[in-house]
Write a protein that holds these residues in place. Structure first.
Motif, PDB file in Angstrom:
ATOM      1  N   ARG B 164       0.841  -1.213   0.000  1.00 43.79           N
ATOM      2  CA  ARG B 164       0.000   0.000   0.000  1.00 43.79           C
ATOM      3  C   ARG B 164       0.876   1.262   0.000  1.00 43.79           C
ATOM      4  NH1 ARG B 164      -3.389   0.507   4.580  1.00 43.79           N
ATOM      5  NH2 ARG B 164      -2.271  -1.133   5.712  1.00 43.79           N
ATOM      6  N   THR B 165       1.988   1.213   0.739  1.00 41.45           N
ATOM      7  CA  THR B 165       2.894   2.369   0.797  1.00 41.45           C
ATOM      8  C   THR B 165       3.532   2.625  -0.561  1.00 41.45           C
ATOM      9  OG1 THR B 165       3.346   1.934   3.136  1.00 41.45           O
ATOM     10  CG2 THR B 165       4.947   3.286   1.939  1.00 41.45           C
ATOM     11  N   PHE B 166       3.958   1.547  -1.217  1.00 36.70           N
ATOM     12  CA  PHE B 166       4.627   1.738  -2.506  1.00 36.70           C
ATOM     13  C   PHE B 166       3.650   2.264  -3.556  1.00 36.70           C
ATOM     14  CE2 PHE B 166       7.536   0.849  -5.995  1.00 36.70           C
ATOM     15  CZ  PHE B 166       8.720   1.252  -5.413  1.00 36.70           C
ATOM     16  N   ARG B 167       2.406   1.765  -3.528  1.00 39.66           N
ATOM     17  CA  ARG B 167       1.407   2.292  -4.465  1.00 39.66           C
ATOM     18  C   ARG B 167       1.170   3.778  -4.213  1.00 39.66           C
ATOM     19  NH1 ARG B 167      -1.388  -2.589  -3.749  1.00 39.66           N
ATOM     20  NH2 ARG B 167      -2.879  -1.638  -2.304  1.00 39.66           N
ATOM     21  N   MET B 168       1.122   4.145  -2.944  1.00 39.32           N
ATOM     22  CA  MET B 168       0.919   5.561  -2.602  1.00 39.32           C
ATOM     23  C   MET B 168       2.099   6.390  -3.122  1.00 39.32           C
ATOM     24  SD  MET B 168      -1.326   7.486  -0.822  1.00 39.32           S
ATOM     25  CE  MET B 168      -1.229   8.583  -2.244  1.00 39.32           C
ATOM     26  N   ALA B 169       3.312   5.871  -2.951  1.00 38.39           N
ATOM     27  CA  ALA B 169       4.503   6.603  -3.421  1.00 38.39           C
ATOM     28  C   ALA B 169       4.457   6.797  -4.937  1.00 38.39           C
ATOM     29  CB  ALA B 169       5.777   5.865  -3.001  1.00 38.39           C
ATOM     30  N   GLU B 170       4.044   5.739  -5.645  1.00 32.67           N
ATOM     31  CA  GLU B 170       3.993   5.836  -7.112  1.00 32.67           C
ATOM     32  C   GLU B 170       2.984   6.876  -7.581  1.00 32.67           C
ATOM     33  OE1 GLU B 170       5.305   1.541  -8.891  1.00 32.67           O
ATOM     34  OE2 GLU B 170       3.376   1.594  -7.867  1.00 32.67           O
ATOM     35  N   ALA B 171       1.964   7.126  -6.758  1.00 32.55           N
ATOM     36  CA  ALA B 171       0.911   8.067  -7.156  1.00 32.55           C
ATOM     37  C   ALA B 171       1.412   9.508  -7.254  1.00 32.55           C
ATOM     38  CB  ALA B 171      -0.265   7.988  -6.172  1.00 32.55           C
ATOM     39  N   PHE B 172       2.560   9.811  -6.672  1.00 25.38           N
ATOM     40  CA  PHE B 172       3.119  11.164  -6.820  1.00 25.38           C
ATOM     41  C   PHE B 172       3.550  11.431  -8.264  1.00 25.38           C
ATOM     42  CE2 PHE B 172       3.852  13.082  -2.546  1.00 25.38           C
ATOM     43  CZ  PHE B 172       3.363  12.049  -1.760  1.00 25.38           C
ATOM     44  N   LYS B 173       3.851  10.343  -8.994  1.00 21.18           N
ATOM     45  CA  LYS B 173       4.319  10.457 -10.383  1.00 21.18           C
ATOM     46  C   LYS B 173       5.496  11.424 -10.512  1.00 21.18           C
ATOM     47  CE  LYS B 173      -0.038   9.177 -12.619  1.00 21.18           C
ATOM     48  NZ  LYS B 173       0.455   7.889 -13.147  1.00 21.18           N
ATOM     49  N   LEU B 174       6.347  11.441  -9.521  1.00 24.36           N
ATOM     50  CA  LEU B 174       7.571  12.234  -9.615  1.00 24.36           C
ATOM     51  C   LEU B 174       8.572  11.495 -10.506  1.00 24.36           C
ATOM     52  CD1 LEU B 174       7.790  13.500  -5.939  1.00 24.36           C
ATOM     53  CD2 LEU B 174       7.626  14.927  -7.989  1.00 24.36           C
ATOM     54  N   PRO B 175       9.641  12.146 -10.924  1.00 27.05           N
ATOM     55  CA  PRO B 175      10.597  11.468 -11.808  1.00 27.05           C
ATOM     56  C   PRO B 175      11.094  10.130 -11.268  1.00 27.05           C
ATOM     57  CG  PRO B 175      11.003  13.817 -11.862  1.00 27.05           C
ATOM     58  CD  PRO B 175       9.923  13.594 -10.825  1.00 27.05           C
ATOM     59  N   VAL B 176      11.196   9.989  -9.946  1.00 28.06           N
ATOM     60  CA  VAL B 176      11.635   8.700  -9.391  1.00 28.06           C
ATOM     61  C   VAL B 176      10.715   8.273  -8.253  1.00 28.06           C
ATOM     62  CG1 VAL B 176      13.457   7.538  -8.067  1.00 28.06           C
ATOM     63  CG2 VAL B 176      14.067   8.968 -10.031  1.00 28.06           C
ATOM     64  N   THR B 177      10.314   6.995  -8.285  1.00 29.49           N
ATOM     65  CA  THR B 177       9.749   6.334  -7.104  1.00 29.49           C
ATOM     66  C   THR B 177      10.828   5.370  -6.622  1.00 29.49           C
ATOM     67  OG1 THR B 177       7.563   6.441  -8.107  1.00 29.49           O
ATOM     68  CG2 THR B 177       7.827   4.997  -6.191  1.00 29.49           C
TER      69      THR B 177
END
Lengths: 331, 331
Positions: B164-177
């Motif tokens: 769940r944490t990693f999915r949340m991090a990916e949602a930022f759509k920043l240059p790097v997750t």
């Protein structure tokens, strides 16, 4: 009293390296500043210095890159390079010398019996400045600013020296050649060197983090100036910065500096070399005391070009935030 | 003993602002941290924090920008924003709290009877973390690094929370997750929050000078995450950085950190997000002791992507210089 001395003969032909030994005093032991010299006979005589302020590392790095490159490139004349004027400040990543609290760029020509910063200035003035005709002193805006890569001079009373200095500055072909009005020039390296009849160009190589892309721009600028002097062969290049146009000649006045009226967190709302119109929002100040406090807004007082802008950080009242500039009349 | 308290009711509907009051102790007086809360009823419950380290101002500025924008944008749920976790460190532009020398991000959950940094952590843990399900903690790499704008998590033992944490991090759509292996996580805000079952995403918002162009990227990243949570309406954007491709998912291991074997002036020879091949020259170290000393060269130990690179500056032996990363297996 021991006096500053060099460990090698600057007049010897060819490449030589050694140390400028600054004697110890009551406050600090002797220090040795590595010096490079490449003497190829007739031609211009140039001193390149970096690291006057310890949080401006662009200069020392560009100086080291030149030391790698010049032995194969220099065709005539003399180049002396002192990559780090103030190793005590560089080790501390601090503008001033931690040991005596002095700004090396306000104590020239220094004193042989002064504190360590004054002794450095004395050694540089007598042993490295004296034998040359031209000085490039490589500065930058340090970690809390972003600024346009630029070569610059303050106004010089001697019109002939002023003209020669400005032509030399333009030869860097950096994004900005700048005439910088300042009322705080007592004890500066440039003021002292100019009083001795030297052509002295300062550079301000950006700010913020020191990265490989910007270092390439800065090195190109110095190489351009060496080409213009005839010390090396080659063709000048005009590096651009922030995807904006190369080679603008600007002027910044004392009144072009915007300061903070209060303490708080500064947020930049414009970028280096951006052209702003009168009234544009160019920065805001956030209160750390209350969410509901009104933002303090900074608007451009006139149509200007952003020369330097402070990084986002906490500032106190009266700290400098934005330095604007405008095209130099007649250029 | 006084305990930390809020000057307003976090449960009240609508927008409220006030202070988290951290009581005084033997070492320092009471301090008040401004807090914003926007409660629109059912939905996710989120805490956004910045300024954990006082030389990372991207977070506080982005937090203030969200506070300006959310009242017109948030449609449901609860968002609490504490723009500055550690005002003492922010005022000093210092990573740690000057008053007790502690790193706020190593003392969670804090102590009500501890030193001032521990008292801040205690107040935040009990009063702001407890009522939420999700935390975004906005960091950056500070003034001496350049790094890729990124959202990240350290590995979490609980597989469901990790996913769940990693999915949340990916949602930022920043240059790097980024998945960041670290062995120094005791007392971190994220470690503590995750032990309480919270989804906690940290961001590392670049470094060097804090400028308007990068701030826009960072704000876009947080807005993307708010859209993914359904707290605001809109369509996610994928900001690029350094003209390189958006949205890479990377992993950095403890062994991906290159440190300096000696003291000297570090010169970066690569840029953030650059793809380097095994053997590429990615940095050099210049001696301040002698011009003729050999350069120390840093070569890429394997094909990698540059995640973070130190600014040019003087470093001591064993200081970190370059953090490499590689595509995360399975992504």
């Amino acid at each position: 009293m021991n006096k500053a001395h060099l460990t090698f003969d600057l007049e010897a032909p060819g490449m030589n390296t050694g140390q400028l030994v600054v004697p110890g005093g009551a406050d600090f032991e002797a220090i040795s500043l590595p010096v490079f010299s490449l003497n190829k006979g007739e031609g211009p005589s140039l001193l390149i210095t970096g690291g006057c302020h310890g949080d401006e590392l662009e200069g020392p790095i560009v100086a080291h890159r030149l030391i790698e490159w010049l032995p194969a490139a220099q065709t005539c004349g003399r180049i002396i390079i002192l990559p780090v004027l103030n190793p005590l400040a560089v080790r501390a990543w601090s503008r001033n010398t931690p040991e005596d609290g002095l700004n090396l760029n306000r104590v020239f020509p220094g004193r042989a019996d002064g504190s360590v910063t004054e002794r450095i200035a004395d050694g540089v003035s007598r042993l490295l400045l004296q034998p040359v005709d031209i000085v490039f002193d490589l500065h930058s805006f340090g970690p809390t600013w972003d600024c346009a890569p630029s070569s610059l001079t303050h106004p010089i009373a001697n019109a002939d020296l002023m003209a020669r200095t400005f032509r030399m500055a333009e030869a860097f072909k950096l994004p900005v050649t700048l005439l910088w009005e300042s009322h705080d020039t007592a004890g500066m390296f440039d003021t002292w060197a100019q009083s001795q009849g030297k052509v002295f160009v300062g550079t301000e190589f950006g700010g913020g983090s020191v990265g490989s892309d910007n270092l390439a721009i800065y090195e190109t600028g110095v190489r351009n100036a060496l080409i213009a002097l005839g010390l090396v062969d080659g063709k000048a290049e005009s590096p651009t910065c922030h995807q904006r146009k190369p080679c603008q000649t600007l002027e910044t006045l004392s009144s072009d500096l915007i300061k903070s009226p209060a303490r708080g967190i500064f947020e930049p709302r414009c970028s280096v070399l951006e052209e702003v119109q009168k009234g544009d929002l160019i920065g805001v100040l956030h209160s750390m005391d209350s969410i509901s406090a009104d933002l303090i807004k900074f608007h451009a007082p006139s149509s200007s070009i952003v020369y330097g802008i402070r990084s986002g950080l906490h500032v106190d009242a009266n700290e400098a935030l934005i330095r604007l500039a405008r095209p130099l009349a007649g250029c």
